[in-house]
Design an enzyme around this catalytic site. Structure first.
Site, PDB file in Angstrom:
ATOM      1  N   GLU A 192      33.304   1.245  11.199  1.00 36.86           N
ATOM      2  CA  GLU A 192      31.954   0.110  11.906  1.00 36.86           C
ATOM      3  C   GLU A 192      31.118   0.307  10.806  1.00 36.86           C
ATOM      4  OE1 GLU A 192      34.312  -1.130  15.422  1.00 36.86           O
ATOM      5  OE2 GLU A 192      32.804   0.261  15.932  1.00 36.86           O
ATOM      6  N   GLU A 384      42.122  -0.307  13.689  1.00 38.41           N
ATOM      7  CA  GLU A 384      41.146  -0.337  15.237  1.00 38.41           C
ATOM      8  C   GLU A 384      41.909  -1.812  16.409  1.00 38.41           C
ATOM      9  OE1 GLU A 384      37.649   1.016  17.033  1.00 38.41           O
ATOM     10  OE2 GLU A 384      37.731   1.831  15.398  1.00 38.41           O
TER      11      GLU A 384
HETATM   12  C1  BGP Z   1      34.925   1.066  17.865  1.00 38.57           C
HETATM   13  C2  BGP Z   1      35.110   2.457  17.144  1.00 38.57           C
HETATM   14  C3  BGP Z   1      36.132   3.652  18.336  1.00 38.57           C
HETATM   15  C4  BGP Z   1      36.079   3.268  20.126  1.00 38.57           C
HETATM   16  C5  BGP Z   1      36.330   1.898  19.824  1.00 38.57           C
HETATM   17  C6  BGP Z   1      36.500   1.186  20.998  1.00 38.57           C
HETATM   18  O1  BGP Z   1      34.082   0.396  18.009  1.00 38.57           O
HETATM   19  O2  BGP Z   1      35.025   2.817  16.008  1.00 38.57           O
HETATM   20  O3  BGP Z   1      35.620   4.309  17.923  1.00 38.57           O
HETATM   21  O4  BGP Z   1      36.264   3.788  20.468  1.00 38.57           O
HETATM   22  O5  BGP Z   1      35.034   0.632  19.578  1.00 38.57           O
HETATM   23  O6  BGP Z   1      35.265   1.230  22.013  1.00 38.57           O
HETATM   24  P1  BGP Z   1      35.325   2.030  23.553  1.00 38.57           P
HETATM   25  O7  BGP Z   1      35.359   3.618  23.150  1.00 38.57           O
HETATM   26  O8  BGP Z   1      33.536   2.295  24.054  1.00 38.57           O
HETATM   27  O9  BGP Z   1      35.580   1.262  24.538  1.00 38.57           O
END
Ligand code: BGP
Length: 484
Positions: A192, A384
């Site tokens: 990201e 993701e």
């Molecule tokens: C993305 C990241 C991850 C992840 C996901 C979910 O932005 O790359 O590392 O964790 O988001 O976010 P969160 O864990 O804050 O729910």
């Protein structure tokens, strides 16, 4: 999906799941690992959260957390993947994974980030992890930097604010690309990459109140990462011409809140700001609209002679991205804001929201895939996507139909995009096993097909338990997306 009921997913489609070292490994000070930026992020009590989650540390908080032994820092213990990776990878194999996305913890290999020689114990750990994957025919997809800037580089250089970090990153990347050249084919440089402008500490280990030019530092850090990523792409291709190197963007499709032309323009500008990063990494040059944006916002980027050529000569091989939600923006006042970890927009009345207030929009994923394929014409990889939710264990079972329904609808839209002619090479859902949340360091925000018995304070047996979604995803993979 397509009328004749054929499966749109190609035979070699890469089904799997995605994680990051700092959210699963734990063992933060074992076998020579140094501290990284995420080891200093405390658990955020829900009641203390208001609006956008603050994922940056001030200088004072950084010093405090560095010395603190009493607070709760869940990323220091993760889910103990460091000791349980064999069990976890076996479960991924049972799910039928073709690919497992993982990051290498930079400070496990170079504890402070600037040493000359790597930590052999760190290298050995990932050798074993990749061997374990290979045993089951699972391809690793490796992120070189997933918010894990070594603390040593933060202290010495204020992270990616400094151009000097490029060389340290290249030494680290070259080491692991060589070490695993026969074990890993798919690589991502920065997770990201756009997050550095929203949260400089998260994306680049930058403490904003230490920066020379706090207004410009996010984009300056991004520029250093662009150059580092392009140079690593070049090196990677010389180490193994079969390597495929991708960039990684936090993508949100941005909608105009109304059909007022002002809103259309605003949404277009916001989409461009989001896609600026992939414009640089895929097309190899800064897009023209950024000149005006930098000028109007007082942002000055220091580039060196030769940088533009480096970017032009070494674009990525594919584009990967995370997608959780779409956003709506409007020039018309609307007090209600939707939530996300770093991105916020207005509430879209047509969408439902998750337990954490993130708006759920599977069609937005199809729109995004089409938009990005039209713009770039390179293979796309959804690395993701998932639903963070509260789960309840009842008689040893977890009935997470809400998660199944979220994932089903998103996968269905990927199928639609494939039918639209978009080249999508894989899908790794976020957090196939419950892990520590990136933004709030909670354990109770669960994404997995596999439940981990651990609470927000790190208490629990750490036992792994299959949820209903486990059996569902297993069927999705074995039917190559036919049985949703
Ligand atoms: C993305 C990241 C991850 C992840 C996901 C979910 O932005 O790359 O590392 O964790 O988001 O976010 P969160 O864990 O804050 O729910």
């Amino acid at each position: 999906m397509s009328q004749n009921n054929t499966v749109p997913f190609p035979k070699e489609f890469l089904w799997g799941g995605a994680t990051a070292a700092n959210q699963i490994e734990g063992a933060y000070n074992i076998d020579g690992k140094g501290l990284d930026a995420q080891d200093l992020m405390p658990f955020v009590v829900k009641e203390q959260r208001k609006g956008k989650i603050n994922m940056d540390l001030t200088s004072k908080q950084f010093e405090h957390n560095l010395a603190d032994q009493d607070g709760i820092y869940p990323k220091r213990f993760g889910i103990d993947f460091y000791h349980r990776y064999k069990e976890d990878i076996r479960l991924f194999a049972e799910l039928g994974f073709k690919v497992f996305r993982i990051s290498i913890s930079w400070s496990r290999i170079f504890p402070k980030g600037y040493e000359e020689k790597p930590n052999e114990m760190g290298l050995a750990f990932y050798d074993s992890v990749f061997d374990e994957c290979r045993k089951y025919g699972i391809q690793p997809l490796v992120t070189l930097s997933h918010y894990e800037t070594p603390v040593g580089l933060i202290e010495k250089y204020n992270g990616w604010e400094s151009r000097e970090v490029i060389d340290h990153f290249i030494r680290y990347a070259t080491t692991v690309l060589n070490q695993y050249k026969n074990k890993v084919k798919y690589w991502l440089t920065f997770n990201e990459i756009n997050v550095i402008t929203k949260s400089p500490y998260t994306g680049g280990g930058i403490i904003t109140d230490r920066a020379k030019d706090p207004i410009s530092v996010g984009y300056q850090g991004a520029h250093h990462q662009f150059v580092a990523s392009a140079l690593v792409t070049k090196i990677a291709h010389s180490i193994n011409p079969d390597f495929l190197i991708g960039c990684m963007l936090a993508r949100s499709e941005i909608y105009p809140g109304t059909n007022d032309p002002e809103d259309i323009l605003l949404a277009q500008k916001e989409n461009n700001l989001n896609l600026f990063f992939t414009d640089v990494q895929v097309r190899g040059e800064y897009p023209s609209f950024m000149d005006r944006y930098f000028e109007e916002n007082g942002i000055n980027i220091q580039k060196e002679a030769g940088d533009d050529e480096i970017l032009k000569c070494h674009p990525v091989d594919f584009l990967s991205f995370s997608y959780y939600t779409s956003l709506s923006v409007s020039t018309h006042r609307n007090e209600e804001a939707s939530e996300g970890n770093l991105f916020q927009g207005q509430v879209n009345p047509y969408l439902e929201t998750s337990d954490w207030g993130w708006q759920i929009d599977p069609i937005g994923l199809r729109v995004s895939l089409n938009d990005m394929y039209d713009r770039y014409r390179v293979p796309l990889f959804v690395v993701e996507n998932g639903l963070g939710a509260y789960d309840k264990v009842e008689d040893g079972q977890i009935h997470d139909d809400y998660r199944i329904s979220y994932l089903r609808e998103h996968i269905r839209q990927i199928g639609e995009a494939l039918c639209d002619g978009v080249e999508v090479i894989g899908y790794t859902s976020w957090g196939p096993i419950d892990l520590v949340s990136m933004s709030t360091s909670e354990m109770s925000k669960r994404y997995g097909f596999i439940y981990v018995d651990q609470d927000d304070e790190g208490k629990g047996t750490l036992d792994r338990l299959k949820k209903d979604s486990f059996y569902w995803y297993q069927r999705v993979i074995s039917s190559n997306g036919r049985d949703l």
